[in-house]
Design a protein around this motif. Structure first.
Motif, PDB file in Angstrom:
ATOM      1  N   PRO A 295       0.828  -1.205   0.000  1.00  0.00           N
ATOM      2  CA  PRO A 295       0.000   0.000   0.000  1.00  0.00           C
ATOM      3  C   PRO A 295       0.865   1.259   0.000  1.00  0.00           C
ATOM      4  O   PRO A 295       2.049   1.208   0.359  1.00  0.00           O
ATOM      5  CB  PRO A 295      -0.804  -0.115   1.305  1.00  0.00           C
ATOM      6  N   PRO A 296       0.295   2.392  -0.383  1.00  0.00           N
ATOM      7  CA  PRO A 296       1.054   3.654  -0.480  1.00  0.00           C
ATOM      8  C   PRO A 296       1.803   4.025   0.797  1.00  0.00           C
ATOM      9  O   PRO A 296       2.939   4.499   0.740  1.00  0.00           O
ATOM     10  CB  PRO A 296      -0.021   4.692  -0.810  1.00  0.00           C
ATOM     11  N   GLU A 297       1.176   3.796   1.965  1.00  0.00           N
ATOM     12  CA  GLU A 297       1.838   4.169   3.214  1.00  0.00           C
ATOM     13  C   GLU A 297       3.092   3.337   3.465  1.00  0.00           C
ATOM     14  O   GLU A 297       4.031   3.788   4.122  1.00  0.00           O
ATOM     15  CB  GLU A 297       0.887   4.048   4.404  1.00  0.00           C
ATOM     16  N   TRP A 298       3.115   2.124   2.910  1.00  0.00           N
ATOM     17  CA  TRP A 298       4.321   1.300   3.024  1.00  0.00           C
ATOM     18  C   TRP A 298       5.370   1.760   2.020  1.00  0.00           C
ATOM     19  O   TRP A 298       6.566   1.707   2.296  1.00  0.00           O
ATOM     20  CB  TRP A 298       3.975  -0.175   2.780  1.00  0.00           C
ATOM     21  N   GLN A 299       4.929   2.211   0.868  1.00  0.00           N
ATOM     22  CA  GLN A 299       5.858   2.713  -0.149  1.00  0.00           C
ATOM     23  C   GLN A 299       6.691   3.862   0.415  1.00  0.00           C
ATOM     24  O   GLN A 299       7.886   3.981   0.147  1.00  0.00           O
ATOM     25  CB  GLN A 299       5.082   3.177  -1.382  1.00  0.00           C
ATOM     26  N   ALA A 300       6.040   4.702   1.204  1.00  0.00           N
ATOM     27  CA  ALA A 300       6.726   5.877   1.749  1.00  0.00           C
ATOM     28  C   ALA A 300       7.829   5.493   2.723  1.00  0.00           C
ATOM     29  O   ALA A 300       8.782   6.258   2.939  1.00  0.00           O
ATOM     30  CB  ALA A 300       5.710   6.789   2.438  1.00  0.00           C
ATOM     31  N   ARG A 301       7.736   4.310   3.311  1.00  0.00           N
ATOM     32  CA  ARG A 301       8.716   3.905   4.318  1.00  0.00           C
ATOM     33  C   ARG A 301      10.111   3.667   3.743  1.00  0.00           C
ATOM     34  O   ARG A 301      11.096   3.686   4.473  1.00  0.00           O
ATOM     35  CB  ARG A 301       8.244   2.629   5.022  1.00  0.00           C
ATOM     36  N   ILE A 302      10.190   3.380   2.460  1.00  0.00           N
ATOM     37  CA  ILE A 302      11.508   3.072   1.895  1.00  0.00           C
ATOM     38  C   ILE A 302      12.189   4.308   1.319  1.00  0.00           C
ATOM     39  O   ILE A 302      13.286   4.209   0.763  1.00  0.00           O
ATOM     40  CB  ILE A 302      11.398   1.984   0.816  1.00  0.00           C
ATOM     41  N   GLU A 303      11.549   5.461   1.458  1.00  0.00           N
ATOM     42  CA  GLU A 303      12.170   6.699   1.008  1.00  0.00           C
ATOM     43  C   GLU A 303      13.023   7.265   2.140  1.00  0.00           C
ATOM     44  O   GLU A 303      12.498   7.708   3.156  1.00  0.00           O
ATOM     45  CB  GLU A 303      11.097   7.723   0.596  1.00  0.00           C
ATOM     46  N   PRO A 304      14.344   7.252   2.022  1.00  0.00           N
ATOM     47  CA  PRO A 304      15.202   7.748   3.108  1.00  0.00           C
ATOM     48  C   PRO A 304      15.099   9.257   3.279  1.00  0.00           C
ATOM     49  O   PRO A 304      14.993   9.991   2.300  1.00  0.00           O
ATOM     50  CB  PRO A 304      16.614   7.337   2.660  1.00  0.00           C
ATOM     51  N   ASP A 305      15.114   9.712   4.538  1.00  0.00           N
ATOM     52  CA  ASP A 305      15.129  11.145   4.789  1.00  0.00           C
ATOM     53  C   ASP A 305      16.573  11.635   4.772  1.00  0.00           C
ATOM     54  O   ASP A 305      17.501  10.877   4.463  1.00  0.00           O
ATOM     55  CB  ASP A 305      14.444  11.473   6.120  1.00  0.00           C
TER      56      ASP A 305
END
Length: 225
Positions: free
Chosen positions: A64-74
């Motif tokens: 899901p989209p919310e999981w996709q965001a987790r792999i984007e490093p800050d």
């Protein structure tokens, strides 16, 4: 290495391997062959970061989209990845300063909750997984990386032992506040820490973090017995 193994096989077929001196010389030959093979081997190539990033994203393709965001490093993770966690002092200072600004302490200044609840949270490894529903309460999964009570026989060793944590620190309120910050956002205390950022990433609530701090610092906690 291959040459040494062929030599070893010929010795076995000839029936001369029974002699201990020969066994020792065979081991030496194998070691030398390993050294030669390593010397002649082509240097290991570093993986292309772009290729790695593409692959990682592909593994989350159906998430899901919310999981996709987790792999984007800050910014912090980008810096830690760039230096393979061995960041220069100046960069480490930037990380700590940036992450410390994210820590939200309780309004009343109290960081100690209920140690009994903290024990439950520390030993709960559920939450944040594909198989969990909205009613699943997130745990800290602390035992995966730390020893806690002395009686434990199975625990992780990636992090330091937490046994007698508060006792060793004289139950100092300042140390308890520092522990709250560490659990809330580990990078606010140690740049490129391997510990998750439980509060900053909304894995644990403020109350849960307070309960974990109590588990560490309450004199009645089994950790301090």
């Amino acid at each position: 290495m291959k040459t040494a193994l062929k030599f070893f096989a010929l010795a076995l077929s000839a029936g001369v391997i029974a002699a201990i001196p020969f066994a020792a010389s065979a081991q030496t030959a194998v070691k030398k062959a390993d050294q030669v093979e390593m010397t002649n081997a082509a240097p290991a190539k570093q993986a292309d970061p772009a290729l790695v990033e593409t692959y990682v994203k592909a593994t989350f393709g159906k998430a899901p989209p919310e999981w996709q965001a987790r792999i984007e490093p800050d910014d912090t993770l980008r810096t830690c990845n760039l230096y393979r966690n061995e960041v220069p002092a100046a960069e480490a200072d930037k990380i700590v300063k940036r992450e410390l600004a994210k820590v939200v302490f309780p309004v009343d200044g109290k960081v100690l909750g209920d140690w009994k609840e903290g024990k439950k949270i520390a030993n709960n490894g559920r939450g944040g997984q594909f198989s969990d529903d909205d009613k699943t309460v997130n745990g800290g999964n602390c035992y995966a990386c730390h020893q806690m009570e002395r009686a434990e026989v199975s625990y992780g060793t990636l992090g330091p032992s937490l046994t007698a944590y508060g006792k060793d620190r004289k139950f100092d309120p300042a140390e308890a506040k520092n522990a709250f910050a560490k659990i809330y956002d580990s990078q606010a205390v140690l740049a490129c820490s391997n510990m998750p950022r439980f509060g900053a990433n909304k894995v644990l609530s403020e109350r849960q973090i307070m309960d974990l701090v109590a588990f560490l610092f309450d004199p009645e906690s089994p950790l301090n017995k």
